[in-house]
Design a protein around this motif. Structure first.
Motif, PDB file in Angstrom:
ATOM      1  N   ASP A  13      10.321   6.495  -1.914  1.00  0.00           N
ATOM      2  CA  ASP A  13      10.722   7.385  -0.833  1.00  0.00           C
ATOM      3  C   ASP A  13       9.839   7.051   0.359  1.00  0.00           C
ATOM      4  O   ASP A  13       8.614   7.033   0.246  1.00  0.00           O
ATOM      5  N   THR A  14      10.434   6.762   1.514  1.00  0.00           N
ATOM      6  CA  THR A  14       9.648   6.317   2.667  1.00  0.00           C
ATOM      7  C   THR A  14       8.905   7.461   3.363  1.00  0.00           C
ATOM      8  O   THR A  14       8.197   7.221   4.344  1.00  0.00           O
ATOM      9  N   ARG A  15       9.031   8.675   2.826  1.00  0.00           N
ATOM     10  CA  ARG A  15       8.184   9.765   3.323  1.00  0.00           C
ATOM     11  C   ARG A  15       6.788   9.657   2.706  1.00  0.00           C
ATOM     12  O   ARG A  15       5.866  10.341   3.121  1.00  0.00           O
ATOM     13  N   THR A  16       6.634   8.768   1.705  1.00  0.00           N
ATOM     14  CA  THR A  16       5.320   8.444   1.147  1.00  0.00           C
ATOM     15  C   THR A  16       4.686   7.409   2.074  1.00  0.00           C
ATOM     16  O   THR A  16       5.343   6.425   2.436  1.00  0.00           O
ATOM     17  N   PRO A  17       3.435   7.590   2.479  1.00  0.00           N
ATOM     18  CA  PRO A  17       2.802   6.580   3.347  1.00  0.00           C
ATOM     19  C   PRO A  17       2.885   5.191   2.689  1.00  0.00           C
ATOM     20  O   PRO A  17       2.580   5.046   1.503  1.00  0.00           O
TER      21      PRO A  17
ATOM     22  N   ALA B  96       0.885  -1.160   0.000  1.00  0.00           N
ATOM     23  CA  ALA B  96       0.000   0.000   0.000  1.00  0.00           C
ATOM     24  C   ALA B  96       0.925   1.213   0.000  1.00  0.00           C
ATOM     25  O   ALA B  96       1.589   1.499   0.990  1.00  0.00           O
ATOM     26  N   LEU B  97       0.998   1.908  -1.128  1.00  0.00           N
ATOM     27  CA  LEU B  97       1.929   3.018  -1.295  1.00  0.00           C
ATOM     28  C   LEU B  97       1.138   4.269  -1.631  1.00  0.00           C
ATOM     29  O   LEU B  97       0.640   4.426  -2.758  1.00  0.00           O
ATOM     30  N   GLY B  98       0.982   5.139  -0.642  1.00  0.00           N
ATOM     31  CA  GLY B  98       0.143   6.314  -0.832  1.00  0.00           C
ATOM     32  C   GLY B  98      -1.273   5.872  -1.128  1.00  0.00           C
ATOM     33  O   GLY B  98      -1.861   5.089  -0.389  1.00  0.00           O
ATOM     34  N   GLU B  99      -1.825   6.328  -2.244  1.00  0.00           N
ATOM     35  CA  GLU B  99      -3.189   5.949  -2.639  1.00  0.00           C
ATOM     36  C   GLU B  99      -3.215   4.691  -3.501  1.00  0.00           C
ATOM     37  O   GLU B  99      -4.278   4.219  -3.886  1.00  0.00           O
ATOM     38  N   HIS B 100      -2.045   4.172  -3.830  1.00  0.00           N
ATOM     39  CA  HIS B 100      -1.941   3.028  -4.745  1.00  0.00           C
ATOM     40  C   HIS B 100      -1.793   1.722  -3.988  1.00  0.00           C
ATOM     41  O   HIS B 100      -1.175   1.662  -2.932  1.00  0.00           O
ATOM     42  N   ASP B 101      -2.366   0.667  -4.572  1.00  0.00           N
ATOM     43  CA  ASP B 101      -2.211  -0.685  -4.050  1.00  0.00           C
ATOM     44  C   ASP B 101      -1.532  -1.527  -5.123  1.00  0.00           C
ATOM     45  O   ASP B 101      -2.028  -1.630  -6.247  1.00  0.00           O
TER      46      ASP B 101
END
Length: 197
Positions: A160-164, A143-148
């Motif tokens: 970049d790990t500053r992205t949720p 789960a990367l930002g709004e993307h799965d």
């Protein structure tokens, strides 16, 4: 090596120095002349009346033609392989593949299949750094930002790990993946094969 072990090593240096000198048939005066170390210092080293220092041991090792570790009786070097202890966090097993604190960190992750909350999106977190991962076996839900994303064996991702971001097992068997993490934002560099001329 404990402090007591280190003390025993230092205590054994004197007799070892005397044995080396006598085996070569040298006198204290000859060794003093060769090394530049005073006769009284050499005598106290051999008798244990003076603690050996690196400044004294280096010229003596050269004079006797022996490695420094042999001169002080250092223990043999053991197995050089990294054997970090795995640890478990949030149900995932992490196997550290590096043991230093700075720079890139490498881990093997093992995520068991979910027994509950199968369809629930992985919890996301944010922190400084940059991560690259490669799936060895199974299916990994990222789960990367709004993307799965669902990655299978042989697939990789970097971000970049500053992205949720968050991970979960997307299959019915354990998923194993490698993770290279740069806590200060270091990135993995992939070299391309040079083109033929």
């Amino acid at each position: 090596m404990t402090e007591d072990d280190f003390g025993e090593v230092l205590t054994a240096v004197g007799p070892r120095l005397r044995a080396l000198r006598q085996a070569r048939g040298s006198t204290l005066a000859q060794i003093a002349e060769t090394t530049g170390i005073s006769l009284s210092t050499l005598s106290r080293l051999e008798s244990g009346g003076r603690k050996p220092t690196l400044e004294l041991l280096l010229p003596l090792a050269r004079a006797y033609g022996v490695p420094l570790d042999e001169l002080v009786g250092a223990p043999a070097v053991g197995d050089a392989r990294i054997r970090q202890r795995p640890f478990t966090r949030n149900g995932q097993t992490y196997v550290p593949l590096t043991r230093y604190l700075g720079g890139m960190h490498a881990y093997k992750h093992i995520v068991p299949p979910r027994t509950k909350n199968k369809g629930v999106r992985p919890e996301q977190k944010v922190h400084e750094g940059y991560e690259w991962l490669y799936v060895l076996t199974g299916r990994l839900w990222v789960a990367l930002g709004e993307h799965d994303l669902v990655l299978g064996a042989g697939e990789a991702a970097e971000f970049d790990t500053r992205t949720p971001h968050g991970f979960a097992n997307a299959g019915d068997r354990p998923v194993e993946f490698l993770s290279l993490f740069g806590p200060q934002g270091e990135r993995m560099h992939v070299r391309a094969r040079p083109s033929s001329r």
